[in-house]
Design a protein around this motif. Structure first.
Motif, PDB file in Angstrom:
ATOM      1  N   VAL A   1       0.826 -18.197 101.867  1.00  0.00           N
ATOM      2  CA  VAL A   1      -0.152 -18.700 100.890  1.00  0.00           C
ATOM      3  C   VAL A   1      -0.298 -17.695  99.751  1.00  0.00           C
ATOM      4  CG1 VAL A   1      -2.576 -19.290 100.527  1.00  0.00           C
ATOM      5  CG2 VAL A   1      -1.416 -20.075 102.561  1.00  0.00           C
ATOM      6  N   ASN A   2      -0.432 -16.438 100.115  1.00  0.00           N
ATOM      7  CA  ASN A   2      -0.645 -15.402  99.104  1.00  0.00           C
ATOM      8  C   ASN A   2       0.526 -15.355  98.122  1.00  0.00           C
ATOM      9  OD1 ASN A   2      -1.996 -13.255  97.928  1.00  0.00           O
ATOM     10  ND2 ASN A   2      -0.815 -11.780  99.081  1.00  0.00           N
ATOM     11  N   THR A   3       1.733 -15.349  98.656  1.00  0.00           N
ATOM     12  CA  THR A   3       2.918 -15.274  97.794  1.00  0.00           C
ATOM     13  C   THR A   3       3.026 -16.511  96.919  1.00  0.00           C
ATOM     14  OG1 THR A   3       3.993 -14.089  99.575  1.00  0.00           O
ATOM     15  CG2 THR A   3       5.407 -14.924  97.840  1.00  0.00           C
ATOM     16  N   THR A   4       2.819 -17.669  97.517  1.00  0.00           N
ATOM     17  CA  THR A   4       2.951 -18.901  96.742  1.00  0.00           C
ATOM     18  C   THR A   4       1.881 -18.975  95.668  1.00  0.00           C
ATOM     19  OG1 THR A   4       3.649 -19.858  98.845  1.00  0.00           O
ATOM     20  CG2 THR A   4       3.398 -21.366  97.012  1.00  0.00           C
ATOM     21  N   LEU A   5       0.657 -18.541  96.014  1.00  0.00           N
ATOM     22  CA  LEU A   5      -0.412 -18.542  95.012  1.00  0.00           C
ATOM     23  C   LEU A   5      -0.052 -17.622  93.845  1.00  0.00           C
ATOM     24  CD1 LEU A   5      -3.893 -18.499  96.794  1.00  0.00           C
ATOM     25  CD2 LEU A   5      -3.065 -20.141  95.119  1.00  0.00           C
ATOM     26  N   MET A   6       0.464 -16.445  94.183  1.00  0.00           N
ATOM     27  CA  MET A   6       0.849 -15.508  93.115  1.00  0.00           C
ATOM     28  C   MET A   6       1.911 -16.134  92.226  1.00  0.00           C
ATOM     29  SD  MET A   6       1.049 -11.930  95.149  1.00  0.00           S
ATOM     30  CE  MET A   6       2.037 -11.095  93.937  1.00  0.00           C
ATOM     31  N   ALA A   7       2.907 -16.751  92.882  1.00  0.00           N
ATOM     32  CA  ALA A   7       4.001 -17.361  92.118  1.00  0.00           C
ATOM     33  C   ALA A   7       3.477 -18.490  91.238  1.00  0.00           C
ATOM     34  CB  ALA A   7       5.064 -17.876  93.077  1.00  0.00           C
ATOM     35  N   VAL A   8       2.503 -19.240  91.756  1.00  0.00           N
ATOM     36  CA  VAL A   8       1.948 -20.369  90.999  1.00  0.00           C
ATOM     37  C   VAL A   8       1.129 -19.865  89.811  1.00  0.00           C
ATOM     38  CG1 VAL A   8       0.162 -22.143  91.133  1.00  0.00           C
ATOM     39  CG2 VAL A   8       2.025 -22.118  92.788  1.00  0.00           C
ATOM     40  N   PHE A   9       0.240 -18.909  90.049  1.00  0.00           N
ATOM     41  CA  PHE A   9      -0.638 -18.456  88.967  1.00  0.00           C
ATOM     42  C   PHE A   9       0.137 -17.714  87.881  1.00  0.00           C
ATOM     43  CE2 PHE A   9      -4.099 -19.486  91.842  1.00  0.00           C
ATOM     44  CZ  PHE A   9      -4.963 -20.098  90.942  1.00  0.00           C
ATOM     45  N   GLU A  10       1.193 -17.028  88.289  1.00  0.00           N
ATOM     46  CA  GLU A  10       2.036 -16.350  87.298  1.00  0.00           C
ATOM     47  C   GLU A  10       2.688 -17.343  86.349  1.00  0.00           C
ATOM     48  OE1 GLU A  10       3.869 -12.516  89.523  1.00  0.00           O
ATOM     49  OE2 GLU A  10       5.279 -14.034  88.840  1.00  0.00           O
ATOM     50  N   ARG A  11       2.953 -18.527  86.883  1.00  0.00           N
ATOM     51  CA  ARG A  11       3.708 -19.511  86.099  1.00  0.00           C
ATOM     52  C   ARG A  11       2.852 -20.661  85.616  1.00  0.00           C
ATOM     53  NH1 ARG A  11       7.298 -20.597  90.797  1.00  0.00           N
ATOM     54  NH2 ARG A  11       7.688 -22.568  89.765  1.00  0.00           N
ATOM     55  N   MET A  12       1.527 -20.450  85.591  1.00  0.00           N
ATOM     56  CA  MET A  12       0.640 -21.556  85.249  1.00  0.00           C
ATOM     57  C   MET A  12       0.948 -22.122  83.858  1.00  0.00           C
ATOM     58  SD  MET A  12      -1.358 -23.331  86.850  1.00  0.00           S
ATOM     59  CE  MET A  12      -2.332 -22.725  88.182  1.00  0.00           C
ATOM     60  N   ARG A  13       1.261 -21.236  82.912  1.00  0.00           N
ATOM     61  CA  ARG A  13       1.555 -21.684  81.554  1.00  0.00           C
ATOM     62  C   ARG A  13       2.824 -22.555  81.542  1.00  0.00           C
ATOM     63  NH1 ARG A  13       0.011 -20.027  76.155  1.00  0.00           N
ATOM     64  NH2 ARG A  13       1.645 -20.978  74.936  1.00  0.00           N
ATOM     65  N   GLU A  14       3.736 -22.160  82.400  1.00  0.00           N
ATOM     66  CA  GLU A  14       4.978 -22.933  82.496  1.00  0.00           C
ATOM     67  C   GLU A  14       4.709 -24.331  83.063  1.00  0.00           C
ATOM     68  OE1 GLU A  14       8.115 -20.473  84.097  1.00  0.00           O
ATOM     69  OE2 GLU A  14       8.894 -22.271  85.087  1.00  0.00           O
ATOM     70  N   PHE A  15       3.793 -24.376  84.052  1.00  0.00           N
ATOM     71  CA  PHE A  15       3.436 -25.698  84.584  1.00  0.00           C
ATOM     72  C   PHE A  15       2.798 -26.547  83.495  1.00  0.00           C
ATOM     73  CE2 PHE A  15       3.187 -23.356  88.782  1.00  0.00           C
ATOM     74  CZ  PHE A  15       4.376 -23.872  89.245  1.00  0.00           C
ATOM     75  N   GLY A  16       1.994 -25.882  82.646  1.00  0.00           N
ATOM     76  CA  GLY A  16       1.383 -26.583  81.514  1.00  0.00           C
ATOM     77  C   GLY A  16       2.466 -27.153  80.613  1.00  0.00           C
ATOM     78  N   LEU A  17       3.505 -26.360  80.354  1.00  0.00           N
ATOM     79  CA  LEU A  17       4.618 -26.817  79.507  1.00  0.00           C
ATOM     80  C   LEU A  17       5.302 -28.033  80.140  1.00  0.00           C
ATOM     81  CD1 LEU A  17       6.764 -26.430  77.211  1.00  0.00           C
ATOM     82  CD2 LEU A  17       7.977 -24.954  78.808  1.00  0.00           C
ATOM     83  N   LEU A  18       5.564 -27.923  81.460  1.00  0.00           N
ATOM     84  CA  LEU A  18       6.237 -29.027  82.155  1.00  0.00           C
ATOM     85  C   LEU A  18       5.406 -30.306  82.062  1.00  0.00           C
ATOM     86  CD1 LEU A  18       7.474 -27.185  85.390  1.00  0.00           C
ATOM     87  CD2 LEU A  18       8.823 -27.834  83.408  1.00  0.00           C
ATOM     88  N   LYS A  19       4.088 -30.123  82.200  1.00  0.00           N
ATOM     89  CA  LYS A  19       3.218 -31.309  82.104  1.00  0.00           C
ATOM     90  C   LYS A  19       3.215 -31.847  80.685  1.00  0.00           C
ATOM     91  CE  LYS A  19      -0.009 -30.876  85.842  1.00  0.00           C
ATOM     92  NZ  LYS A  19      -1.404 -30.627  86.213  1.00  0.00           N
ATOM     93  N   ALA A  20       3.196 -30.939  79.716  1.00  0.00           N
ATOM     94  CA  ALA A  20       3.205 -31.371  78.325  1.00  0.00           C
ATOM     95  C   ALA A  20       4.462 -32.186  78.032  1.00  0.00           C
ATOM     96  CB  ALA A  20       3.140 -30.159  77.404  1.00  0.00           C
ATOM     97  N   LEU A  21       5.559 -31.792  78.673  1.00  0.00           N
ATOM     98  CA  LEU A  21       6.817 -32.510  78.442  1.00  0.00           C
ATOM     99  C   LEU A  21       6.836 -33.873  79.130  1.00  0.00           C
ATOM    100  CD1 LEU A  21       9.418 -29.617  78.824  1.00  0.00           C
ATOM    101  CD2 LEU A  21       8.523 -30.616  76.726  1.00  0.00           C
ATOM    102  N   GLY A  22       5.846 -34.117  79.967  1.00  0.00           N
ATOM    103  CA  GLY A  22       5.750 -35.432  80.600  1.00  0.00           C
ATOM    104  C   GLY A  22       5.978 -35.419  82.092  1.00  0.00           C
ATOM    105  N   MET A  23       5.970 -34.236  82.696  1.00  0.00           N
ATOM    106  CA  MET A  23       6.160 -34.168  84.146  1.00  0.00           C
ATOM    107  C   MET A  23       4.863 -34.584  84.840  1.00  0.00           C
ATOM    108  SD  MET A  23       8.019 -31.019  85.953  1.00  0.00           S
ATOM    109  CE  MET A  23       8.709 -31.078  87.568  1.00  0.00           C
ATOM    110  N   LYS A  24       4.997 -35.471  85.799  1.00  0.00           N
ATOM    111  CA  LYS A  24       3.801 -35.941  86.508  1.00  0.00           C
ATOM    112  C   LYS A  24       3.293 -34.858  87.455  1.00  0.00           C
ATOM    113  CE  LYS A  24       5.424 -40.664  86.766  1.00  0.00           C
ATOM    114  NZ  LYS A  24       6.075 -41.577  87.687  1.00  0.00           N
ATOM    115  N   PRO A  25       1.958 -34.844  87.727  1.00  0.00           N
ATOM    116  CA  PRO A  25       1.423 -33.853  88.670  1.00  0.00           C
ATOM    117  C   PRO A  25       2.146 -33.879  90.015  1.00  0.00           C
ATOM    118  CG  PRO A  25      -0.366 -34.983  87.554  1.00  0.00           C
ATOM    119  CD  PRO A  25       0.894 -35.666  87.132  1.00  0.00           C
ATOM    120  N   SER A  26       2.527 -35.083  90.454  1.00  0.00           N
ATOM    121  CA  SER A  26       3.179 -35.175  91.777  1.00  0.00           C
ATOM    122  C   SER A  26       4.530 -34.456  91.770  1.00  0.00           C
ATOM    123  CB  SER A  26       3.366 -36.636  92.178  1.00  0.00           C
ATOM    124  OG  SER A  26       4.179 -37.290  91.233  1.00  0.00           O
TER     125      SER A  26
END
Lengths: 407, 227
Positions: free
Chosen positions: A284-309
């Motif tokens: 959990v700790n590692t995955t959380l770190m990896a997720v929060f580090e890349r939060m902006r990237e997830f924002g980009l992916l969503k902006a491009l039209g990637m669904k939350p799922s």
């Protein structure tokens, strides 16, 4: 491309990935290797229990187990032979015995122990005594005065092969029967207590000593493999019907072992859960770190039209890669350790006194049980995915603007 | 024909305990094939307006429609679909997916749209050629200069023929020569392929290139100049 992305993402931070992989590998390795050692311990206990005269199944007079006296013997041996020939599956062996409590003595010592009259040639593959003689020789079928005793008893009685041992017991007429036997062989057993508590003479000689004529105390049956005993005992009992004889499996004959086996699976799974819990926090700790580090990237992916799922799926795929890779390496390492250890086993003779109380062998050989391996991998991969869902959901829930404002 | 219609859009944010009015009832129409810039100082509301036009954020009141589709009542999934099919984005920074090569970054949107691999690879290469990145298909973002990264971002934004391309301060991290080259390229795309570009900027060079300049100040349109 999603799979490629997930694979490349986990190697963006090789040090972190390596650390969590090591945690998973150690977890899986310990589940498999230590699990195999624990199974080996139990397997040794069962094998000891079975080979120390118990067998997979025994047949007695129905009163014998409550009161193991010579009066509770089985007299209709011909009928018993017929039933055994009819019911026992291929590969099964059986041997008849007479067991009586006795007092053994020589010039210096005396001790209360169990005298067992055996068919020596038939004991091979049924009990340890068939191949347990380490000095001297095994009994002959018609041996009249020869006796085999354990190494521990030999030492205790300060005697040796060729010397005499006086056996005193009660015969079927309730008279004291005694006879002097000559030590012809010395046996070793897994447990010292066995060496001290049993002496063996031929069945013919035992019959004569206790005046049992054609009767016997027990039949010990060894099957080709463990696991069939319940079914075979059931068939035997159906055939034995109202003869007053009863077939019982080793689980009934050694209830403590059965109880231990029944709770052992529970212990294993609780232990797996404990190992996984420690590992789960790391995941959990590692995955959380990896997720929060890349939060902006997830924002980009969503902006491009990637669904939350799809974001959820992406993060879970990364976790799956880590878990499967870690589990695979852990399995390889676990099997290598198990294989290497199984070559010679672990010598527990230094702990012999304590180990014996639990019926443990002097050498611990690990045993791999597929169910345990499956369970260990299932727990790590499936529960690992479940705990990874938390960071994955977090990544998927932020709106693109929220996510891109982070970092 | 208006490709973007913004009607009385209001948006407030809570910063700490203070309510900040980002947009105070903005109305704006952008025509198809436009090359418009939303300009203004930091905090004026230009990025908020761009985000709302792009469906990245929702207004508190008012309505936005792109290519005739109103955002009112749309779920996050609907908005994602809308962005995927009708809107291209170019951001100031962190624009590309770092683990994908240039051609994979351009392909990514088409992958989400469900196009087959051969077609999307060919189209991605064609568009990379158009933006002057021939032969750099397999380079990862870290192996490209800032200007080249923005060109990849533009290629990704236009590859699926969206109704509009929104560019949030695309030249902010570039030197003037590179920024100029990027703007020339986008202008060419606009003129040759009629791609509608809307910029959010405070860069004079972008404002010079824009054929329409909408000045935003304190959450309102202060000036709207068509050159």
């Amino acid at each position: 491309m999603f799979v490629q992305m997930a694979w490349r993402n986990i190697w963006r931070n090789p040090r972190r990935t390596t650390v969590i992989l090591i945690a998973v590998v150690i977890g899986v390795w310990s589940m498999i290797f230590l699990g195999a050692l624990m199974r080996g311990m139990v397997d040794g206990m069962i094998k000891n229990g079975i080979s120390t005269l118990t067998g997979h199944i025994q047949i007695h007079h129905e009163g014998y187990r409550k009161d193991p006296v010579i009066d509770n013997s089985m007299l209709d041996v011909d009928k018993l032979d017929a039933v055994l020939t009819e019911v026992l599956p291929e590969g099964a062996k059986y041997a008849k015995r007479i067991r009586v409590n006795t007092i053994a003595s020589n010039a210096r010592h005396s001790a209360g122990l169990t005298l067992v009259g055996i068919e020596p040639e038939k004991e091979k593959g049924i009990s340890f005594i068939g191949e347990g003689v380490v000095e001297g020789r095994l009994l002959k079928p018609d041996e009249k005065r020869g006796i085999i005793i354990g190494k521990a008893l030999l030492d205790k009685f300060e005697t040796k092969i060729g010397r005499k041992l006086l056996i005193m017991t009660q015969d079927t007429q309730n008279e004291i029967a005694s006879k002097s036997f000559k030590i012809v062989g010395v046996f070793r057993a897994e447990m010292e207590a066995t060496e001290k508590n049993f002496v063996f003479i031929s069945l013919k000689s035992a019959k004569k000593l206790v005046k049992l004529n054609d009767g016997i105390s027990e039949v010990s049956i060894s099957l080709a493999e463990r696991g069939m005993e319940g079914e075979v005992a059931e068939k035997l009992n159906a055939q034995l019907g109202s003869t007053g004889l009863k077939a019982e499996t080793w689980k009934e004959l050694i209830p403590m072992l059965r109880a231990y086996l029944e709770i052992f699976d529970g212990f294993m799974y609780i232990w797996y859960l404990v190992v996984f819990t420690a590992m789960g926090f790391g995941i959990v700790n590692t995955t959380l770190m990896a997720v929060f580090e890349r939060m902006r990237e997830f924002g980009l992916l969503k902006a491009l039209g990637m669904k939350p799922s799809w974001i959820l799926r992406g993060v879970l795929t990364e976790s799956l890669f880590l878990l499967v890779l870690g589990a695979f390496l852990g399995n390889v390492l676990g099997f290598i350790f198990t294989y290497a250890t199984a070559q010679t086993g672990i010598d527990l003779s230094a702990l012999a006194a304590g180990a014996e109380a639990w019926g443990l062998s002097r050498t611990l050989i690990p045993v791999v049980v597929l169910k345990d391996v499956f369970m260990a991998n299932f727990m790590v991969v499936v529960l690992g995915m479940v705990v990874s869902a938390y960071p994955a959901v977090k990544a998927a829930r932020f709106t693109p603007v929220e996510a891109m404002m982070m970092n | 024909m208006n490709i973007v219609q913004v009607k009385e859009v209001k948006k407030t944010y809570i910063q700490g305990k203070v309510e900040v009015y980002a947009l105070r009832g903005v109305s704006l129409d952008i025509k198809k094939g436009g090359f418009a810039a939303l300009a203004g100082p930091s905090g004026s509301g230009k990025t908020t307006l761009l985000n709302i036009i792009g469906g990245l954020d929702l207004p508190d009141s008012g309505d936005v429609a792109v290519d005739g589709s109103s955002f009112s009542g749309m779920s996050q999934a609907d908005l994602a679909k809308m962005r995927l099919n009708k809107i291209g984005f170019v951001f100031q920074a962190y624009n590309l997916i770092p683990v994908l090569s240039a051609v994979e970054n351009v392909e990514f949107v088409m992958l989400l749209q469900g196009l087959d691999k051969v077609e999307r690879r060919q189209r991605a290469k064609d568009v990379l050629d158009d933006v002057g990145l021939e032969g750099k298909y397999d380079r990862r973002p870290a192996e490209l200069s800032g200007g080249q990264q923005q060109r990849v971002a533009v290629a990704r934004a236009i590859v699926s023929n969206p109704s509009i391309v929104l560019a949030d301060e695309p030249t902010a991290n570039l030197d003037s020569k590179t920024g100029n080259g990027l703007l020339e390229m986008m202008k060419e795309m606009n003129e040759k392929k009629s791609v509608t570009f809307i910029f959010s900027t405070h860069d004079d060079m972008v404002m010079d290139y824009a054929r329409r300049l909408v000045q935003i100040r304190d959450g309102e349109i202060a000036d709207d100049i068509v050159k």
